[in-house]
Design a protein around this motif. Structure first.
Motif, PDB file in Angstrom:
ATOM      1  N   ASN A  24       0.993  -1.098   0.037  1.00 47.38           N
ATOM      2  CA  ASN A  24      -0.422   0.066   0.006  1.00 47.38           C
ATOM      3  C   ASN A  24       0.626   1.081  -0.069  1.00 47.38           C
ATOM      4  O   ASN A  24       1.978   1.428   0.910  1.00 47.38           O
ATOM      5  N   ASP A  26      -0.325   5.379   0.347  1.00 46.52           N
ATOM      6  CA  ASP A  26      -1.216   6.785   0.070  1.00 46.52           C
ATOM      7  C   ASP A  26      -2.507   5.763  -0.856  1.00 46.52           C
ATOM      8  O   ASP A  26      -3.414   6.182  -1.554  1.00 46.52           O
ATOM      9  N   GLN A  27      -3.163   5.610   0.285  1.00 45.39           N
ATOM     10  CA  GLN A  27      -4.686   4.378  -0.049  1.00 45.39           C
ATOM     11  C   GLN A  27      -4.697   3.594  -1.620  1.00 45.39           C
ATOM     12  O   GLN A  27      -5.633   3.379  -1.370  1.00 45.39           O
ATOM     13  N   GLU A  28      -3.715   3.648  -1.949  1.00 47.51           N
ATOM     14  CA  GLU A  28      -3.766   2.649  -3.223  1.00 47.51           C
ATOM     15  C   GLU A  28      -2.406   1.494  -2.461  1.00 47.51           C
ATOM     16  O   GLU A  28      -1.629   1.292  -1.621  1.00 47.51           O
ATOM     17  N   GLU A  29      -3.244   0.495  -4.271  1.00 46.91           N
ATOM     18  CA  GLU A  29      -2.320  -1.117  -3.745  1.00 46.91           C
ATOM     19  C   GLU A  29      -1.464  -0.800  -5.335  1.00 46.91           C
ATOM     20  O   GLU A  29      -1.817  -0.517  -6.147  1.00 46.91           O
ATOM     21  N   TYR A  30      -0.722  -1.351  -4.565  1.00 46.50           N
ATOM     22  CA  TYR A  30       0.074  -2.134  -5.795  1.00 46.50           C
ATOM     23  C   TYR A  30       0.644  -3.040  -6.357  1.00 46.50           C
ATOM     24  O   TYR A  30       0.390  -3.810  -5.189  1.00 46.50           O
ATOM     25  N   SER A 120      -2.848   0.010 -18.103  1.00 44.13           N
ATOM     26  CA  SER A 120      -3.705   1.079 -17.489  1.00 44.13           C
ATOM     27  C   SER A 120      -4.068   2.259 -18.550  1.00 44.13           C
ATOM     28  O   SER A 120      -3.713   2.890 -19.222  1.00 44.13           O
ATOM     29  N   SER A 125      -3.385   7.011 -11.180  1.00 41.71           N
ATOM     30  CA  SER A 125      -2.733   7.660  -9.830  1.00 41.71           C
ATOM     31  C   SER A 125      -2.261   8.740 -10.098  1.00 41.71           C
ATOM     32  O   SER A 125      -1.057   8.807 -11.336  1.00 41.71           O
ATOM     33  N   ASN A 138      -7.424  -5.804 -12.216  1.00 47.56           N
ATOM     34  CA  ASN A 138      -9.081  -5.270 -11.608  1.00 47.56           C
ATOM     35  C   ASN A 138      -9.205  -6.363 -11.256  1.00 47.56           C
ATOM     36  O   ASN A 138      -9.740  -7.514 -11.947  1.00 47.56           O
ATOM     37  N   ARG A 142     -11.217  -4.780  -5.484  1.00 44.24           N
ATOM     38  CA  ARG A 142     -10.064  -3.613  -5.348  1.00 44.24           C
ATOM     39  C   ARG A 142      -9.454  -3.322  -6.886  1.00 44.24           C
ATOM     40  O   ARG A 142      -9.714  -4.347  -8.339  1.00 44.24           O
ATOM     41  N   VAL A 145      -2.433  -1.338  -8.907  1.00 45.34           N
ATOM     42  CA  VAL A 145      -1.544  -1.528 -10.076  1.00 45.34           C
ATOM     43  C   VAL A 145       0.014  -1.948  -9.532  1.00 45.34           C
ATOM     44  O   VAL A 145       0.400  -1.815  -9.014  1.00 45.34           O
TER      45      VAL A 145
END
Lengths: 164, 604
Positions: A24, A26-30, A120, A125, A138, A142, A145
């Motif tokens: 994680n 900043d709120q996003e998942e990679y 992408s 983001s 996708n 969730r 990226v």
């Protein structure tokens, strides 16, 4: 890491299975390819290295080897955050060199099939350079990226690193 | 081009390692032979070396090499049997032939067999074989009188130590695979084409022969090392045991502390022993570099028509191979410089009331953890006036700058790139490159160079070099809370000063230190360290020197001296100005090593 491995049904027709480490930021998942990740450690004492780009936090001693530490947040121009109990360094192999990346938290290892990776969309983001995004995964709940480590540093940045 | 069909890479590598070693020794021996031609033992050794080379190369099918080696061997054989007397002329030819052999071996090593002109050199050898023709007819290779040697020679390439070949493997390019390969018509291809003549001894090609990718280690040293490792394993087991005890709550035992203390002591003892051993293994005598100099001096003195007595001292002084590899070039340049510029011709010397024969002294000695190499001649010395004038003529500095210079600074002018007092560039010197090379290489090694010279009396170049580049003594300093390490080899002194004593000259902070004006660099500024402490007037200045320059680094506090192992920062952070690398301190923290050399240069 308390979550169990999320099993995902694999359909042979959907291409080969890929394992990713997700983290994680900043709120996003990679996610990055699990084979690139050497180990995941807690924050040790980082020695600052002068006259380097701001995202180079410094160097650490990884069992006798000195490796550079990069702040993912700063690299992607995200807002800075204090290190907390979840903060981890992911030691990864970037083109043959070990490097540590500071991330907010490491969540799990997931398996996906190659066909689940979608190109992408034009704008993902905020600050992330488009080059280092290999695609987006996708899944029902969730959005992940997928990062391409080799593309983390632009040519100019590499030039700075390896000899001005 | 005839291909070399060498199926066995290992065999070839063994041959190369062996031949290279023999050739290195050969040069030295030949020069000695010229001086003491009665030494039968020496004579025989020389003969054996060239014979071994011949044998091995014929075994591997390097025909050109065999041809040259064979003829050389024949001449040596006659010398050995006292049918010929050692004269400078014969030596010239033999040396030329040796050079040719070196060149051919270098070709093989590079994986490219080139067509080389060998006929010329061989033709020069022939006259020495045909006088007194009766005895001179050389026997065929196999029938050479020294039969046992011959067998030994052919066998030698095989028992190459495994250590050597395996470590060499990665560095050897996939050479033999792609080697252009030998043909059935080998000997015939010595067409009288215009092909580079055998190299001068000073040519780089010859130097390349010495390979630094393999190490020969004394078996005894290896055994010692094994012993130490064995002890280390024991101590480790002991440590595991103690840890287990601790887990089980035995830590309150009264003798636990004592146990642990003892273990720590033993561990540290074994580790330092181990460190010494490994360091020793990396050490090689400076002789490796020195031994090619008699040859160079000999050929130069013949070329220049000067008479020189070269004296070498301290060739057994050991230093790290990384350093040895680097000092060859600078030393050659310094010797050339001394021969060409320093020493006068015999007539000039007589006129100046000196003996005809000039003396050139090359000496190496340990001093602390440094090695000091000095090259001293009793020639004309450096004429500072002439040097200054030349520098102005060449536009390297202005009249005003010159006027302000001290004697010392004038000496340093000779290190400027492009500087030369020679009107015309010759084979030997005059391009103004040599001394620049010296300075650059010495700086690269973290070394210092000092010149002493007196007009008419001669000059001395003193090099101070670190013994090793892997582990260094360093001075730990603190800059506003951050610790940095400065290689002690560059540190000349440290001073505690009041900042109010600093002066500003043209935007540069300086400190008056005795009779010297010392430019200052604030590490806090160059490293962008955040100010952490209240401004304090008292600070420390670490005076560092690189080659001939001095500079003061301003730090907050001195922490202490420590022996540190240098760790690279990896490719990504390899080129940070002012930082040479990093090291890990006792507490596991990484500390950066300051690069005073780079800093001094950056400030220029």
């Amino acid at each position: 890491m308390q979550d169990a491995l999320v099993p995902i049904k694999v359909d042979a027709a959907h291409g080969e299975l890929i394992q990713l480490v997700s983290f994680n930021l900043d709120q996003e998942e990679y996610g990055v390819d699990v084979l690139k990740v050497r180990e995941i450690i807690r924050m040790p004492i980082v020695t600052r290295v002068p006259n380097t780009p701001n995202y180079v936090e410094g160097v650490i001693n990884l069992r006798g080897k000195v490796i550079p530490i990069i702040s993912m947040r700063k690299k992607f121009s995200l807002t800075e955050a204090e290190n907390d109990k979840q903060t981890r360094i992911m030691v990864m192999d970037v083109e043959g060199e070990l490097m540590g990346f500071i991330v907010d938290a490491v969540s799990e290892v997931i398996r996906i099939s190659g066909s689940e990776i979608q190109p992408s969309p034009a704008v993902v983001s905020g600050g992330i350079d488009q080059e280092c995004i290999a695609g987006v995964i996708n899944q029902a709940e969730r959005l992940l990226v997928l990062l391409k480590l080799e593309m983390m540093f632009s040519r100019d940045e590499k030039k700075f690193f390896t000899g001005m | 081009m005839p291909p070399i069909d060498c199926e066995d890479q290992e065999l070839l590598e063994g041959f190369l390692a062996e031949t290279t070693e023999l050739l290195e020794k050969l040069d030295d021996d030949l020069i000695t032979l010229e001086k003491s031609s009665d030494d039968t033992e020496l004579m025989n050794r020389i003969f054996r070396s060239i014979h071994t080379i011949k044998g091995a190369s014929s075994f591997l099918g390097f025909d050109l090499l065999v041809k040259v080696a064979h003829k050389t061997e024949d001449v040596l054989n006659r010398l050995r049997k006292r049918e010929l007397v050692v004269t400078p002329e014969i030596m010239d030819v033999i040396l030329e032939a040796t050079d040719l052999v070196k060149l051919l071996v270098a070709d093989i090593k590079a994986g490219e067999i080139q067509e080389r002109e060998t006929e010329g050199t061989i033709a020069k050898l022939l006259p020495f074989l045909t006088e007194n023709a009766g005895v001179a007819q050389p026997p065929a290779a196999g029938a050479t009188p020294t039969e046992p040697v011959a067998t030994a020679a052919t066998e030698q390439p095989q028992p190459t130590p495994v250590v050597e070949t395996s470590s060499a493997a990665p560095s050897t390019p996939p050479a033999t695979a792609s080697v252009p390969v030998p043909a059935p018509q080998p000997a015939a291809n010595v067409a009288p084409k215009k092909i580079p003549a055998p190299p001068k001894p000073s040519d780089a090609k010859g130097d390349d022969l010495s390979d630094s990718s393999t190490v020969r280690v004394d078996v005894k040293r290896l055994d010692d090392l094994m012993n130490q490792v064995g002890e280390l394993v024991l101590e480790r087991n002991r440590m595991i045991q103690i840890n287990q005890d601790l887990q089980q709550g035995d830590a309150n035992r009264p003798d636990f502390q004592e146990e642990f203390g003892k273990l720590t002591k033993r561990m540290s003892f074994v580790t330092s022993e181990l460190q010494m051993q490994v360091l020793k293994m990396r050490m090689i005598p400076v002789e490796k570099v020195f031994k090619k100099f008699p040859r160079i001096v000999r050929s130069m003195s013949r070329d220049l028509g000067k008479e020189v007595d070269l004296q070498i001292f301290g060739e057994e002084t050991e230093l790290d191979r990384s350093v040895v590899d680097e000092i060859g070039d600078p030393l050659i340049h310094l010797i050339r410089n001394a021969m060409d510029h320093g020493l006068e011709s015999p007539d000039e010397r007589m006129a100046a009331g000196k003996s005809r024969v000039g003396t050139l002294v090359l000496a190496a000695v340990h001093e602390g953890n440094q090695i000091i190499i000095s090259i001293k001649d009793d020639g004309r010395g450096i004429d500072t006036e002439r040097v200054g004038r030349k520098a102005v003529e060449k536009g390297l500095l202005s009249e005003d700058q010159l006027a302000a210079m001290s004697q010392r600074e004038m000496f340093d002018l000779i290190f400027l790139p492009g500087f030369s007092t020679k009107e015309k560039a010759t084979d030997l010197s005059g391009r103004g490159v040599g001394m620049d090379v010296v300075k650059t290489n010495i700086k690269k090694l973290n070394g210092l160079i000092e010149i002493k010279s007196e007009k008419g009396q001669g000059s001395e170049f003193i090099l101070r070099l670190p013994l090793t580049l892997a582990i260094i003594q360093s001075l730990l300093v603190e800059v506003e809370g951050e610790v940095y390490s400065i290689p002690l080899s560059s540190v000349l002194e440290t001073i505690r000063v009041d900042q109010r004593k600093f002066h500003m000259i043209g935007g540069q902070e300086v400190l008056k230190l005795r009779d010297m004006v010392l430019p200052l660099i604030r590490l806090q500024k160059v490293f962008n360290v955040q100010q952490r402490y209240e401004r304090d007037d008292i600070c420390y200045v670490v005076v560092v020197g690189a080659a001939d320059k001095r500079m003061g680094l301003v730090v907050t506090r001195l922490v202490g001296q420590q022996e540190v192992a240098i760790k690279s920062l990896g490719n990504y952070l390899a080129n940070i100005p002012g930082i040479a690398g990093s090291t890990i301190l006792g507490d596991g923290r990484v500390t950066l090593i300051v690069d005073p050399v780079g800093m001094i240069e950056g400030n220029e």
